[in-house]
Design an enzyme around this catalytic site. Structure first.
Site, mmCIF file in Angstrom:
data_model
loop_
_atom_site.group_PDB
_atom_site.id
_atom_site.type_symbol
_atom_site.label_atom_id
_atom_site.label_comp_id
_atom_site.label_asym_id
_atom_site.label_seq_id
_atom_site.Cartn_x
_atom_site.Cartn_y
_atom_site.Cartn_z
ATOM 1 N N GLU A 1 15.328 53.047 52.467
ATOM 2 C CA GLU A 1 14.591 52.940 51.197
ATOM 3 C C GLU A 1 15.340 52.057 50.205
ATOM 4 O O GLU A 1 14.734 51.281 49.473
ATOM 5 C CB GLU A 1 14.341 54.333 50.602
ATOM 6 C CG GLU A 1 13.501 55.259 51.473
ATOM 7 C CD GLU A 1 12.226 54.613 51.998
ATOM 8 O OE1 GLU A 1 11.627 53.786 51.290
ATOM 9 O OE2 GLU A 1 11.838 54.925 53.142
ATOM 10 N N HIS B 1 14.634 48.475 50.498
ATOM 11 C CA HIS B 1 13.391 48.014 49.865
ATOM 12 C C HIS B 1 13.643 47.547 48.432
ATOM 13 O O HIS B 1 12.992 46.614 47.954
ATOM 14 C CB HIS B 1 12.344 49.136 49.848
ATOM 15 C CG HIS B 1 11.600 49.306 51.133
ATOM 16 N ND1 HIS B 1 10.841 48.305 51.691
ATOM 17 C CD2 HIS B 1 11.489 50.369 51.974
ATOM 18 C CE1 HIS B 1 10.280 48.747 52.813
ATOM 19 N NE2 HIS B 1 10.673 49.992 53.021
ATOM 20 N N GLY C 1 9.972 58.585 53.545
ATOM 21 C CA GLY C 1 10.535 57.906 52.385
ATOM 22 C C GLY C 1 9.550 56.882 51.883
ATOM 23 O O GLY C 1 8.722 56.368 52.659
ATOM 24 N N GLN D 1 6.893 49.359 47.571
ATOM 25 C CA GLN D 1 5.837 49.585 48.574
ATOM 26 C C GLN D 1 4.504 49.986 47.957
ATOM 27 O O GLN D 1 3.484 49.990 48.634
ATOM 28 C CB GLN D 1 6.271 50.668 49.573
ATOM 29 C CG GLN D 1 7.437 50.246 50.438
ATOM 30 C CD GLN D 1 7.798 51.327 51.430
ATOM 31 O OE1 GLN D 1 8.519 52.258 51.108
ATOM 32 N NE2 GLN D 1 7.262 51.230 52.629
ATOM 33 N N CYS E 1 8.281 51.922 59.297
ATOM 34 C CA CYS E 1 8.121 51.703 57.857
ATOM 35 C C CYS E 1 6.633 51.738 57.531
ATOM 36 O O CYS E 1 5.828 51.139 58.246
ATOM 37 C CB CYS E 1 8.712 50.349 57.474
ATOM 38 S SG CYS E 1 8.533 49.944 55.721
HETATM 39 ZN ZN ZN Z 1 10.153 51.093 54.693
#
Ligand code: ZN
Length: 187
Positions: free
Chosen positions: A141, A144, A45, A50, A98
Site C-alpha cells: 500500500e 501506491h 488493503g 486507487q 492488487c
Molecule cells: Zn495495490
C-alpha cells in the site's frame, strides 16, 4: 459508499501523493468509504490513489490472514502520512495481487520487516515495526503512495508476458466483479 477502483494505467496511480492535515475535508467519511470499497472487492488493503486521490492515506484489513498474524497486532488499520523508516531482513517471496490490477498475481520479493512512522485517523503519531504478512500489505500500500505498483517489482520478462493482460485492464476489457474506473474510458 463503495467507490470505483482506479485501474492500472491511470495516471493518478503514478503520482507521488501529498501529506494531509486533520482539516482535510470529509476525512472520516472518506476513510469509511475506503473500508467499504476494500470490503466490496475482497481486498486486504486500499490506498487513496486507487480511488483517485493523491493523498498519503491507506487502510488495511488483514482479516483473511488472521491465522498468520501475531495476536498483538490489530488486523485493521488506518495509515496517514506514513513514512517507511527502514526495511530489514532476508527478502521473501509472496504472490501479490492488487485491486487496480485484477486477475494478475505475481511473485514479489520484499524484506520481511518494516519500520514505519504514521498517524492514525485521530492524527496520533506512531512509530512501529511490522513483520510477515502485515509488513507485506503495508509495503504494497505504501508503494501506491509513491506511485509504484507491484508489477514494477517483477522481472522484465514477466512484465512482457503480462503486457497484453495489463493492456486489457487499461482498456477496460475485464470484468473484475467490482466497480472500476479504467484509464482509457471517459467518465
Ligand atoms: Zn495495490
Amino acid at each position: 459508499m463503495v467507490l470505483p477502483v482506479y485501474g492500472y494505467g491511470h495516471p493518478l496511480l503514478r503520482k507521488v501523493s501529498e501529506e494531509i492535515t486533520p482539516e482535510y475535508p470529509g476525512l472520516p467519511e472518506l476513510i469509511q468509504n475506503m473500508f467499504e470499497t476494500m470490503k466490496a472487492s475482497n481486498g486486504v488493503g486500499l490506498a487513496a490513489p486507487q480511488i483517485g486521490l493523491n493523498i498519503r492515506l491507506f487502510v488495511i484489513d488483514a482479516a483473511p490472514y488472521a491465522d498468520e498474524i501475531d495476536k498483538q497486532y490489530p488486523l485493521r488499520g488506518v495509515f496517514i502520512n506514513p513514512e517507511i523508516i527502514e526495511e530489514t531482513g532476508e527478502p521473501w517471496t509472496f504472490e501479490e495481487g492488487c485491486l487496480s490490477i485484477p486477475d494478475i498475481h505475481e511473485d514479489v520479493e520484499r524484506p520481511p520487516v518494516v519500520r514505519i512512522r504514521y498517524q492514525n485517523e485521530q492524527f496520533e503519531h506512531f512509530d512501529k515495526v511490522y513483520d510477515g504478512m502485515l509488513a507485506r500489505i503495508i509495503q504494497h500500500e505504501y508503494d501506491h503512495l509513491e506511485g509504484i505498483m507491484f508489477v514494477d517489482h517483477v522481472s522484465n520478462l514477466r512484465r512482457m508476458v503480462l503486457r497484453k493482460r495489463l493492456g486489457d485492464i487499461v482498456q477496460g476489457r475485464i470484468t473484475p466483479g467490482y466497480k472500476m474506473k479504467y484509464a482509457s474510458v471517459k467518465r
